[in-house]
Design a protein around this motif. Sequence first.
Motif, PDB file in Angstrom:
ATOM      1  N   ALA A 348       0.838  -1.203   0.000  1.00 53.51           N
ATOM      2  CA  ALA A 348       0.000   0.000   0.000  1.00 53.51           C
ATOM      3  C   ALA A 348       0.875   1.256   0.000  1.00 53.51           C
ATOM      4  O   ALA A 348       0.630   2.205  -0.749  1.00 53.51           O
ATOM      5  N   ARG A 349       1.918   1.238   0.809  1.00 59.25           N
ATOM      6  CA  ARG A 349       2.806   2.397   0.977  1.00 59.25           C
ATOM      7  C   ARG A 349       3.703   2.604  -0.246  1.00 59.25           C
ATOM      8  O   ARG A 349       3.782   3.706  -0.802  1.00 59.25           O
ATOM      9  N   ASP A 350       4.352   1.548  -0.682  1.00 59.35           N
ATOM     10  CA  ASP A 350       5.314   1.690  -1.780  1.00 59.35           C
ATOM     11  C   ASP A 350       4.618   1.788  -3.135  1.00 59.35           C
ATOM     12  O   ASP A 350       5.268   2.039  -4.146  1.00 59.35           O
ATOM     13  N   GLY A 351       3.303   1.591  -3.140  1.00 59.30           N
ATOM     14  CA  GLY A 351       2.520   1.819  -4.352  1.00 59.30           C
ATOM     15  C   GLY A 351       1.952   3.233  -4.418  1.00 59.30           C
ATOM     16  O   GLY A 351       1.340   3.611  -5.415  1.00 59.30           O
ATOM     17  N   ILE A 352       2.128   4.005  -3.369  1.00 58.28           N
ATOM     18  CA  ILE A 352       1.641   5.390  -3.393  1.00 58.28           C
ATOM     19  C   ILE A 352       2.513   6.216  -4.340  1.00 58.28           C
ATOM     20  O   ILE A 352       3.749   6.189  -4.247  1.00 58.28           O
ATOM     21  N   VAL A 353       1.856   6.938  -5.246  1.00 52.63           N
ATOM     22  CA  VAL A 353       2.573   7.746  -6.233  1.00 52.63           C
ATOM     23  C   VAL A 353       2.385   9.217  -5.875  1.00 52.63           C
ATOM     24  O   VAL A 353       1.252   9.709  -5.824  1.00 52.63           O
ATOM     25  N   LEU A 354       3.480   9.900  -5.641  1.00 49.48           N
ATOM     26  CA  LEU A 354       3.418  11.342  -5.384  1.00 49.48           C
ATOM     27  C   LEU A 354       3.405  12.051  -6.730  1.00 49.48           C
ATOM     28  O   LEU A 354       4.370  11.979  -7.492  1.00 49.48           O
ATOM     29  N   LEU A 355       2.288  12.721  -7.038  1.00 49.92           N
ATOM     30  CA  LEU A 355       2.143  13.344  -8.356  1.00 49.92           C
ATOM     31  C   LEU A 355       2.592  14.796  -8.359  1.00 49.92           C
ATOM     32  O   LEU A 355       3.062  15.307  -9.373  1.00 49.92           O
ATOM     33  N   LYS A 356       2.380  15.463  -7.239  1.00 44.11           N
ATOM     34  CA  LYS A 356       2.682  16.898  -7.202  1.00 44.11           C
ATOM     35  C   LYS A 356       3.058  17.235  -5.770  1.00 44.11           C
ATOM     36  O   LYS A 356       2.435  16.722  -4.832  1.00 44.11           O
ATOM     37  N   ASN A 357       4.072  18.098  -5.633  1.00 36.71           N
ATOM     38  CA  ASN A 357       4.512  18.470  -4.280  1.00 36.71           C
ATOM     39  C   ASN A 357       5.186  19.828  -4.323  1.00 36.71           C
ATOM     40  O   ASN A 357       6.391  19.957  -4.144  1.00 36.71           O
ATOM     41  N   ASP A 358       4.391  20.867  -4.576  1.00 37.63           N
ATOM     42  CA  ASP A 358       4.933  22.219  -4.731  1.00 37.63           C
ATOM     43  C   ASP A 358       5.542  22.705  -3.425  1.00 37.63           C
ATOM     44  O   ASP A 358       4.970  22.505  -2.350  1.00 37.63           O
ATOM     45  N   ALA A 359       6.670  23.372  -3.576  1.00 37.48           N
ATOM     46  CA  ALA A 359       7.351  24.000  -2.446  1.00 37.48           C
ATOM     47  C   ALA A 359       7.606  23.001  -1.324  1.00 37.48           C
ATOM     48  O   ALA A 359       7.642  23.364  -0.147  1.00 37.48           O
ATOM     49  N   ASN A 360       7.768  21.732  -1.720  1.00 37.58           N
ATOM     50  CA  ASN A 360       8.024  20.685  -0.720  1.00 37.58           C
ATOM     51  C   ASN A 360       7.077  20.765   0.472  1.00 37.58           C
ATOM     52  O   ASN A 360       7.487  20.685   1.624  1.00 37.58           O
ATOM     53  N   LEU A 361       5.798  20.906   0.185  1.00 39.46           N
ATOM     54  CA  LEU A 361       4.802  20.916   1.269  1.00 39.46           C
ATOM     55  C   LEU A 361       4.864  19.598   2.042  1.00 39.46           C
ATOM     56  O   LEU A 361       4.700  19.570   3.262  1.00 39.46           O
ATOM     57  N   TYR A 538       4.146  11.759   6.244  1.00 38.47           N
ATOM     58  CA  TYR A 538       5.044  12.280   7.274  1.00 38.47           C
ATOM     59  C   TYR A 538       6.509  11.937   7.008  1.00 38.47           C
ATOM     60  O   TYR A 538       7.378  12.193   7.846  1.00 38.47           O
ATOM     61  N   GLY A 539       6.777  11.330   5.844  1.00 39.46           N
ATOM     62  CA  GLY A 539       8.168  11.113   5.464  1.00 39.46           C
ATOM     63  C   GLY A 539       8.864   9.992   6.218  1.00 39.46           C
ATOM     64  O   GLY A 539      10.095   9.961   6.275  1.00 39.46           O
ATOM     65  N   LEU A 540       8.096   9.073   6.828  1.00 40.54           N
ATOM     66  CA  LEU A 540       8.751   7.898   7.410  1.00 40.54           C
ATOM     67  C   LEU A 540       9.424   7.094   6.314  1.00 40.54           C
ATOM     68  O   LEU A 540      10.427   6.431   6.537  1.00 40.54           O
ATOM     69  N   VAL A 541       8.824   7.150   5.124  1.00 43.72           N
ATOM     70  CA  VAL A 541       9.492   6.667   3.920  1.00 43.72           C
ATOM     71  C   VAL A 541       9.274   7.715   2.836  1.00 43.72           C
ATOM     72  O   VAL A 541       8.307   8.472   2.885  1.00 43.72           O
ATOM     73  N   SER A 542      10.160   7.727   1.877  1.00 42.64           N
ATOM     74  CA  SER A 542       9.958   8.585   0.717  1.00 42.64           C
ATOM     75  C   SER A 542       9.031   7.847  -0.250  1.00 42.64           C
ATOM     76  O   SER A 542       9.159   6.642  -0.423  1.00 42.64           O
ATOM     77  N   PRO A 543       8.085   8.545  -0.857  1.00 44.60           N
ATOM     78  CA  PRO A 543       7.215   7.848  -1.813  1.00 44.60           C
ATOM     79  C   PRO A 543       8.033   7.264  -2.957  1.00 44.60           C
ATOM     80  O   PRO A 543       8.985   7.889  -3.424  1.00 44.60           O
ATOM     81  N   GLY A 594       6.366   9.251 -11.064  1.00 44.93           N
ATOM     82  CA  GLY A 594       6.157   9.356  -9.627  1.00 44.93           C
ATOM     83  C   GLY A 594       7.291  10.140  -9.003  1.00 44.93           C
ATOM     84  O   GLY A 594       8.459   9.921  -9.345  1.00 44.93           O
ATOM     85  N   LEU A 595       6.957  11.083  -8.115  1.00 44.38           N
ATOM     86  CA  LEU A 595       7.966  11.908  -7.451  1.00 44.38           C
ATOM     87  C   LEU A 595       8.447  11.240  -6.164  1.00 44.38           C
ATOM     88  O   LEU A 595       7.883  10.235  -5.725  1.00 44.38           O
ATOM     89  N   SER A 596       9.465  11.859  -5.599  1.00 38.72           N
ATOM     90  CA  SER A 596      10.090  11.331  -4.391  1.00 38.72           C
ATOM     91  C   SER A 596      10.392  12.501  -3.469  1.00 38.72           C
ATOM     92  O   SER A 596      10.273  13.656  -3.876  1.00 38.72           O
ATOM     93  N   TYR A 597      10.786  12.223  -2.256  1.00 39.83           N
ATOM     94  CA  TYR A 597      11.283  13.290  -1.384  1.00 39.83           C
ATOM     95  C   TYR A 597      12.777  13.513  -1.576  1.00 39.83           C
ATOM     96  O   TYR A 597      13.390  14.358  -0.942  1.00 39.83           O
TER      97      TYR A 597
END
Length: 733
Positions: A348-361, A538-543, A594-597
């Motif tokens: 569930a977690r590693d399948g999450i895709v970060l599509l947009k993250n402006d200004a590193n919100l 919360y960044g416990l893992v990077s998407p 997919g984006l990452s932190y």
Amino acid sequence: MAFRSVLLVAAAAVAGFAPAAMAHTSASNLDWDAALTKASTAVGKLSQQDKVNIVTGVGWDKGPCVGNTSPVSSINYPQLCLQDGPLGIRFGSGATAFPPGIQAASTWDRALMGQRGQYMGEEAKGCGVHVLLGPVGGPLGKHANGGRNWEGFGPDPYLTGVAMAETIQGMQSAGVQACAKHFILNEQELNRETMSSSVDDRTMHELYLWPFSDAVRAGVASVMCSYNKINGTWACENKNVLDNLLRDELGFQGYVMTDWNAQHTTLAANAGLDMTMPGSDYGGKSILWGPQLTSAVNSGQVAGTRLDEMVKRILAAWYLVGQDKGYPGINIKADVQGTHKDNVRAVARDGIVLLKNDANLLPLRKPTKLAVIGSAAVVNPQGMNSCTDQGCNTGALGMGWGSGAVNYPYFVAPYDTLKTRAAADGTTISLSSTDATGSVASVAEGADAAIVFITADSGEGYITVENNAGDRNDLDPWHGGNALVQAVAAANPNTIVVVHSVGPVLLESILQQKGVKAVVWAGLPSQESGNALVDVLYGLVSPSGKLPYTIAKTAADYGTSIAHGDDNFAEGLYIDYRHFDQKAIEPRYAFGFGLSYTNFTFADITVTAAATVKSGPASGAVVAGGKADLFETVATVTCKITNSGSVAGAEVPQLYLSLPTSSAPAAPPKQLRGFDKVKLEAGTSGTVTFNLRRKDLSYWDVAKGWVVPSGTFTVNIGASSRDLRLKGTFNVS
Ligand SMILES: *[C@@H]1O[C@H](CO)[C@@H](O)[C@H](O)[C@H]1NC(C)=O
Ligand SMILES: *[C@@H]1O[C@H](CO)[C@@H](O)[C@H](O)[C@H]1NC(C)=O
């Protein structure tokens, strides 16, 4: 039949690199030869009645499982239990609800896919289920709104094939027979039981048959034929697909069963059907085998040798996975979860895709005040299992609906985990658990961030949910999701949109809202929804998930639509990114995106073709999956990936291959032919090795079969299908 293991032909060329765990879809180490020998011996001990009993289901609702056959005591053969489905034990109460196939695909992580399969297999065995009805390689997903796409692994055949193989090997290593379904060209729910699909031979091979080839290569025990017709002949009595494609061409040694009530005539036996399920129609009246098959054999309409062959295939699959030795009795309600929820959370977690993250919100850093909005933030108020086969979209969405759904043993909704986390951080959290826009502003205003939940659902056509009869009516978010996001974004400039969806949703309206700073594509997480989401928020893992399909700007951009009648698959090879590439359509979010932190750099590509590779058709004896040389590694590509950011993360380098235009017929501009998931600490690097097989370089020629064209092949490695970072070439003469 002995399987050839897949070895690195050009290994010497990459000496010095530490090859990542990048094994190809490997052949199964299960021993079909031994199983078939045992089965032949057993068949010799059976009466004709025994044989008919083994191939005929006992009838709908007449046994403990969704499908059952009769026991045969002379060979200690049990009452065989066949149970849905592709993500766990349907109608179970102590079984894990695994994330659907599409979420597993979204991880692009072979190890997680295999572990998910293994755990499903262990649970099925614990419940005494002999055949677990999955995984799903069809629908492939040529329609973005196809109702059952979420049960499978998305519209790219290579990704789906890898996921099929990993799942099957995992399941069968645990002692359960897997069932690759639905065979074939069942791409929509509308009219699925009456329509005919026809597809040209090349598209059949390069798209729809491809994942089934990987399933056969992985040693799959059984295949389920689908409801539809193919070229006017029912899939379950279509000699072209069952005998010619599946058995002769792919070397399948297991058995073919019907989808439930998909048989139409007794003589389907002559086309290659081996088992009928559930053995009657749902009213229990129409029975096509049983006594009818006995008569057909007695009158010579079905040869006795054919009946023996059917039985032999079924028994071989049973011996293959060792079910003749101490298999547990049937108890669908057994508590078999163990610690499998760890895999659920990871998928569930590693399948999450970060599509947009402006200004590193994101990730969130101990916000003072957090707003949570939307009915999908909380568990269904009527109860997590209140809708039969999950046939509703009320509350948090964890899977689609239909026979491919299961009961949740528990459900951690997003708000449950967010609340716990907020308490630990001293964050004030407020909730509006409706989709009404009126009360939104008062909750969202003044919060450091507002998280708004939207959904889109689909499922199997025997249930209609909010006017969607299986296939989705459109690609918009449900429950007025666009208006809800608009209202939240107007009230809070740091709006985070979380999407739980069965497939692509049009995001144009949402992305126009200035307040929308982040979009988190959370897919279908099943029972660990909240835990997986909070790990990422919360960044416990990077998407690290990547889209297993394209998200378009408009529905028309996909170029396909649900057929109202027969479907001639006029789009051919051009589905999903193949279509967007061919027509130069800009997607909103590309396949594989997919984006990452953190950030990754790609460098140092090497491309080495084996000196022995020559253009021309495949050759060699048929092994599991097709002609033997198709599975030999003929080129090796490596590159270096560096985590150049500041936190640990995982990247999915994707290899896209373009065939030489000089000698190959017109082909999709590029096609996925390799990927890996590379986990890297900040500041570290890893080397990825892609082994290209002869099949990966081939196109299908109607007369010659798989052909490697001559000329220059182009290899692109990228972070998505539209973010290509490295390029190399090799020649084949
Ligand atoms: C269906 O018909 C088309 C057109 O004649 C042909 O190319 C294709 O191979 C047929 N497929 C099957 C499975 O019979
Ligand atoms: C990644 O790099 C881009 C520019 O190259 C930069 O804007 C962004 O902040 C970086 N992200 C991280 C998480 O380091």
